[in-house]
Scaffold this active site. Structure first.
Site, PDB file in Angstrom:
ATOM      1  N   TYR A 117       0.830  -1.209   0.000  1.00  0.00           N
ATOM      2  CA  TYR A 117       0.000   0.000   0.000  1.00  0.00           C
ATOM      3  C   TYR A 117       0.863   1.258   0.000  1.00  0.00           C
ATOM      4  CZ  TYR A 117      -4.648  -1.983   0.917  1.00  0.00           C
ATOM      5  OH  TYR A 117      -5.855  -2.636   0.813  1.00  0.00           O
ATOM      6  N   LYS A 138       3.172 -15.346   2.478  1.00  0.00           N
ATOM      7  CA  LYS A 138       3.445 -16.066   1.221  1.00  0.00           C
ATOM      8  C   LYS A 138       4.962 -16.276   1.177  1.00  0.00           C
ATOM      9  CE  LYS A 138       2.049 -17.704  -2.780  1.00  0.00           C
ATOM     10  NZ  LYS A 138       1.179 -18.880  -2.916  1.00  0.00           N
ATOM     11  N   ASP A 151      -2.847 -18.235   0.258  1.00  0.00           N
ATOM     12  CA  ASP A 151      -3.821 -18.916  -0.599  1.00  0.00           C
ATOM     13  C   ASP A 151      -4.514 -20.036   0.165  1.00  0.00           C
ATOM     14  OD1 ASP A 151      -1.323 -20.124  -0.541  1.00  0.00           O
ATOM     15  OD2 ASP A 151      -1.283 -20.698  -2.643  1.00  0.00           O
ATOM     16  N   ASP A 189      -6.340  -7.110   4.202  1.00  0.00           N
ATOM     17  CA  ASP A 189      -7.477  -6.468   3.537  1.00  0.00           C
ATOM     18  C   ASP A 189      -8.373  -7.529   2.905  1.00  0.00           C
ATOM     19  OD1 ASP A 189      -8.994  -4.310   2.411  1.00  0.00           O
ATOM     20  OD2 ASP A 189      -7.981  -4.679   0.504  1.00  0.00           O
ATOM     21  N   ASP A 200     -12.264  -9.222   4.378  1.00  0.00           N
ATOM     22  CA  ASP A 200     -13.532  -9.180   3.635  1.00  0.00           C
ATOM     23  C   ASP A 200     -14.086 -10.598   3.472  1.00  0.00           C
ATOM     24  OD1 ASP A 200     -13.383  -6.414   3.266  1.00  0.00           O
ATOM     25  OD2 ASP A 200     -14.054  -6.537   1.183  1.00  0.00           O
TER      26      ASP A 200
HETATM   27  C1  IPM Z   1     -10.280  -1.218   4.107  1.00  0.00           C
HETATM   28  C2  IPM Z   1     -10.530  -0.608   2.748  1.00  0.00           C
HETATM   29  C3  IPM Z   1      -9.371   0.316   2.409  1.00  0.00           C
HETATM   30  C4  IPM Z   1      -8.118  -0.521   2.330  1.00  0.00           C
HETATM   31  C5  IPM Z   1      -9.559   1.118   1.118  1.00  0.00           C
HETATM   32  C6  IPM Z   1     -10.825   1.939   1.142  1.00  0.00           C
HETATM   33  C7  IPM Z   1      -8.380   1.984   0.819  1.00  0.00           C
HETATM   34  O1  IPM Z   1     -10.726  -1.603   1.804  1.00  0.00           O
HETATM   35  O2  IPM Z   1     -10.137  -0.454   5.082  1.00  0.00           O
HETATM   36  O3  IPM Z   1     -10.233  -2.438   4.190  1.00  0.00           O
HETATM   37  O4  IPM Z   1      -7.847  -1.156   1.311  1.00  0.00           O
HETATM   38  O5  IPM Z   1      -7.386  -0.568   3.328  1.00  0.00           O
HETATM   39 MG    MG Z   2     -10.816  -3.576   2.589  1.00  0.00          MG
END
Ligand code: IPM
Ligand code: MG
Length: 371
Positions: free
Chosen positions: A142, A189, A221, A245, A249
């Protein structure tokens, strides 16, 4: 306790869900005799619109001088669909994390008993899942050097980590594991990436200081697969920025809705609390966004300041709302409540935990006792 809280509600559904989180904190202040003050500041697409900058100086100043930050969401399709936009809402969030040194992002994932059948995953797989993801937040790909050649045909993003960056979050993750089920899984990884090999080396060394915690390693993975095959195996997951990240999710599916997942971003001097769901632009101002992730982020704020009874009062109210199915359409298709009504119920329940069913009726007919 007196806490000055900066409120960065941002874009999309951010303002609606953050308003409910503030309401739950106001109920706590009232019930437990605390003084919480809230000051608003701009961030994200709205800040670009009003100030030409996704993180205006005054926002950063307010954040640095506050005890904590409540964050809503940032992002707008206008920018997502335009890869050549040079100013983007996300830059506001990324700069905020970096400038305030918020290096540890903690994302708890839990399968609520009352929601087991709402997850697309089978009940027997997700039952009793309780994971705490520690995602490194200010390093890695990032923030590494970015490059695009003049012709715009070759691009790269550097993934770089220093020993120090790995050490500080690793200590936090081990300490958290000690208070939980004493297991830490490093997701990396290391079969391919040099940076992952450094993570393994540093984490192994630090493990010597936490002999009561068992440490294991998973390639990312495989971890992605294990997360939906057998999520109960995880206690604390420690990982770098981008893997965290993605994995978080994915993990949100376990709870039945991404609208339930809260997070805390912690540094040595600052702390910020935000739902992980993002700005969900299609839902903006429709009253359908789930406020629970924002409200649970407020509970994490309280816990951070050792207000454990207070944090649990919010969590009890949330569990009651889930139990009574007083939820938004993501969890309740047939008879959903609006974002605000869910917030009203939680507010009311914190103030009157004894007579929630009476309030439930009131809220249901649109006569909340809240003035
Ligand atoms: C998160 C989001 C952010 C990230 C984005 C909005 C930049 O997806 O906080 O998980 O990737 O960190
Ligand atoms: Mg995110």
């Amino acid at each position: 306790m007196k806490l000055d809280i900066a409120v960065l509600s941002g874009d999309g559904i951010g303002p609606e869900v953050t308003a409910q989180a503030i309401k739950s904190l106001e109920a706590i202040a009232h019930s437990f005799d605390h003084v919480f003050t809230f000051k608003d500041a701009l961030v994200g697409a709205i800040a670009i619109e009003k100030k030409g900058n996704p993180l205006p100086d005054e926002t950063l100043e307010l954040c640095s001088s506050s005890d904590a930050i409540l964050f809503g969401a940032i992002g707008d399709p206008k920018y997502d669909n335009n890869p050549s936009a040079s100013v983007r809402p996300e830059q506001g969030l990324l700069r905020l994390r970096k400038e305030l040194g918020l290096y540890a992002n903690i994302r708890p994932v839990k399968a609520y008993e009352t929601l087991l059948d709402k997850s697309p995953l089978k009940r027997e797989i997700i039952e009793h899942t309780d994971i705490s993801i520690f995602r490194e937040l200010t390093g890695g790909i990032y923030f590494g050097k970015k490059y695009l050649n003049e012709e715009g045909t070759i691009a790269s993003d550097l993934c770089e980590y220093s020993k120090e960056e790995i050490e500080r979050i690793t200590h936090l993750a081990f300490k958290a594991a000690q208070k939980r089920r004493k297991k830490l899984t490093l997701v990396d990884k290391a079969n391919v990436l040099e940076s992952s090999r450094l993570w393994r080396k540093v984490v192994k060394q630090i493990a010597q200081e936490y002999m009561d915690v068992s440490l294991d390693f998973l390639f990312v993975d495989n971890a992605a697969m294990q997360m939906i095959l057998n999520p109960r195996q995880f206690d604390v997951i420690l990982t770098e920025n981008m893997f965290g990240d993605i994995i978080s999710d994915e993990a949100s599916v376990i709870g039945g809705s991404i609208g339930l997942l809260a997070s805390a971003s912690i540094g040595d001097t600052c702390c910020m609390f935000e739902p992980i769901h993002g700005s969900y632009p299609q839902a903006t101002r429709k009253g359908i966004a789930n406020p629970i992730a924002a409200i649970l982020s407020a509970a994490m704020l309280l816990e951070h300041f050792d207000l454990i009874g207070e944090a649990n009062a919010i969590r009890d109210a949330v569990e009651k709302a889930l139990e009574l199915n007083l939820t938004t359409p993501d969890l309740n298709h047939n008879n959903p409540l609006s974002t605000e009504k869910v917030g009203d119920f939680i507010y009311d329940y914190i103030l009157n935990p004894e007579d929630s069913n009476i309030n439930f009726e009131n809220i249901h007919v649109g006569q909340s006792t809240i003035i």
